[in-house]
Design a protein around this motif. Structure first.
Motif, mmCIF file in Angstrom:
data_model
loop_
_atom_site.group_PDB
_atom_site.id
_atom_site.type_symbol
_atom_site.label_atom_id
_atom_site.label_comp_id
_atom_site.label_asym_id
_atom_site.label_seq_id
_atom_site.Cartn_x
_atom_site.Cartn_y
_atom_site.Cartn_z
ATOM 1 N N LEU A 21 46.313 35.752 47.669
ATOM 2 C CA LEU A 21 46.043 34.710 46.677
ATOM 3 C C LEU A 21 46.739 35.032 45.355
ATOM 4 O O LEU A 21 47.406 34.173 44.762
ATOM 5 C CB LEU A 21 44.539 34.557 46.467
ATOM 6 N N ASP A 22 46.631 36.270 44.909
ATOM 7 C CA ASP A 22 47.281 36.686 43.664
ATOM 8 C C ASP A 22 48.797 36.586 43.784
ATOM 9 O O ASP A 22 49.474 36.083 42.877
ATOM 10 C CB ASP A 22 46.883 38.124 43.305
ATOM 11 N N LEU A 23 49.343 37.044 44.906
ATOM 12 C CA LEU A 23 50.790 36.989 45.116
ATOM 13 C C LEU A 23 51.288 35.552 45.168
ATOM 14 O O LEU A 23 52.312 35.221 44.563
ATOM 15 C CB LEU A 23 51.171 37.731 46.402
ATOM 16 N N ALA A 24 50.570 34.688 45.846
ATOM 17 C CA ALA A 24 50.969 33.279 45.939
ATOM 18 C C ALA A 24 51.000 32.640 44.555
ATOM 19 O O ALA A 24 51.957 31.932 44.211
ATOM 20 C CB ALA A 24 50.015 32.522 46.856
ATOM 21 N N ALA A 56 42.106 28.223 44.783
ATOM 22 C CA ALA A 56 43.529 28.089 44.513
ATOM 23 C C ALA A 56 43.815 27.409 43.190
ATOM 24 O O ALA A 56 44.922 27.474 42.687
ATOM 25 C CB ALA A 56 44.171 27.296 45.652
ATOM 26 N N SER A 57 42.835 26.748 42.591
ATOM 27 C CA SER A 57 43.112 25.947 41.408
ATOM 28 C C SER A 57 42.884 26.687 40.091
ATOM 29 O O SER A 57 43.186 26.155 39.040
ATOM 30 C CB SER A 57 42.262 24.678 41.438
ATOM 31 N N HIS A 58 42.369 27.891 40.106
ATOM 32 C CA HIS A 58 42.055 28.620 38.880
ATOM 33 C C HIS A 58 42.986 29.819 38.727
ATOM 34 O O HIS A 58 42.617 30.944 39.014
ATOM 35 C CB HIS A 58 40.597 29.079 38.886
ATOM 36 N N VAL A 59 44.207 29.585 38.263
ATOM 37 C CA VAL A 59 45.174 30.656 38.076
ATOM 38 C C VAL A 59 45.068 31.159 36.636
ATOM 39 O O VAL A 59 45.257 30.403 35.700
ATOM 40 C CB VAL A 59 46.602 30.167 38.385
ATOM 41 N N LEU A 103 47.879 36.400 37.735
ATOM 42 C CA LEU A 103 49.334 36.537 37.704
ATOM 43 C C LEU A 103 49.749 37.999 37.573
ATOM 44 O O LEU A 103 50.703 38.442 38.218
ATOM 45 C CB LEU A 103 49.924 35.700 36.577
ATOM 46 N N ALA A 104 49.027 38.782 36.773
ATOM 47 C CA ALA A 104 49.335 40.205 36.621
ATOM 48 C C ALA A 104 49.101 40.953 37.927
ATOM 49 O O ALA A 104 49.921 41.797 38.326
ATOM 50 C CB ALA A 104 48.507 40.807 35.493
ATOM 51 N N ARG A 105 47.994 40.635 38.607
ATOM 52 C CA ARG A 105 47.729 41.286 39.908
ATOM 53 C C ARG A 105 48.780 40.875 40.935
ATOM 54 O O ARG A 105 49.231 41.688 41.741
ATOM 55 C CB ARG A 105 46.325 40.943 40.396
ATOM 56 N N GLY A 106 49.182 39.603 40.899
ATOM 57 C CA GLY A 106 50.214 39.126 41.817
ATOM 58 C C GLY A 106 51.544 39.812 41.579
ATOM 59 O O GLY A 106 52.254 40.168 42.529
ATOM 60 N N GLU A 107 51.888 40.021 40.311
ATOM 61 C CA GLU A 107 53.128 40.733 39.994
ATOM 62 C C GLU A 107 53.076 42.166 40.516
ATOM 63 O O GLU A 107 54.073 42.701 41.010
ATOM 64 C CB GLU A 107 53.376 40.727 38.493
ATOM 65 N N LYS A 108 51.898 42.793 40.435
ATOM 66 C CA LYS A 108 51.749 44.158 40.964
ATOM 67 C C LYS A 108 51.955 44.175 42.474
ATOM 68 O O LYS A 108 52.647 45.045 43.011
ATOM 69 C CB LYS A 108 50.382 44.726 40.603
ATOM 70 N N VAL A 109 51.385 43.200 43.191
ATOM 71 C CA VAL A 109 51.583 43.113 44.645
ATOM 72 C C VAL A 109 53.075 42.915 44.937
ATOM 73 O O VAL A 109 53.636 43.552 45.828
ATOM 74 C CB VAL A 109 50.741 41.969 45.258
#
Length: 129
Positions: A118-121, A44-47, A52-58
């Motif tokens: 994890l990516d979305l969070a 969780a500590s290595h963003v 962030l790009a994968r999270g935006e896609k989700v």
């Protein structure tokens, strides 16, 4: 070992609460119940920008703006929308990943992999500071 179990009948989740050091994860649950385990702090500590790009896609693939963006929320039913703001004051990445495994109504449960959660969070916490 002194642990207690708390069930959430709505989501079919079972939470194990114990005191002391974190136990190693057990075998995958079967049946309707799902054991929610936290994401390791190291994950969780290595963003990174890639996360962030994968999270935006989700976020986009699941049309999360429909219920969480004030500009588009008018199209959704009022009782199913929630403006997300100041999330880092309430959650960290690991806590939000756990929430996404068994969200509270009216948020639906989305079929996401652990990596997608994890990516979305990470994305949501970065976007809604």
């Amino acid at each position: 070992d002194g642990a207690i179990f708390v069930s959430d009948d709505f989501s079919g989740s079972v939470f194990r609460v114990s005191v002391g050091t974190r136990a190693a994860p057990g075998p995958a649950p079967t049946g309707a119940a799902a054991v929610v385990t936290p994401v390791p702090a190291t994950a969780a500590s290595h963003v990174t920008p890639e996360i962030l790009a994968r999270g935006e896609k989700v976020w986009n693939d699941n049309r999360c703006d429909t219920c969480h963006n004030p500009a588009t929320m008018a199209q959704a039913a009022p009782k199913t929308t929630k403006v997300l703001e100041k999330l880092p004051a309430k959650y960290d990445v690991a806590m939000l990943v756990v929430y996404l495994k068994a969200p509270q109504p009216p948020m639906p449960l989305f079929e996401l992999s652990d990596h997608e959660r994890l990516d979305l969070a990470a994305y949501v916490l970065n976007r809604f500071r």
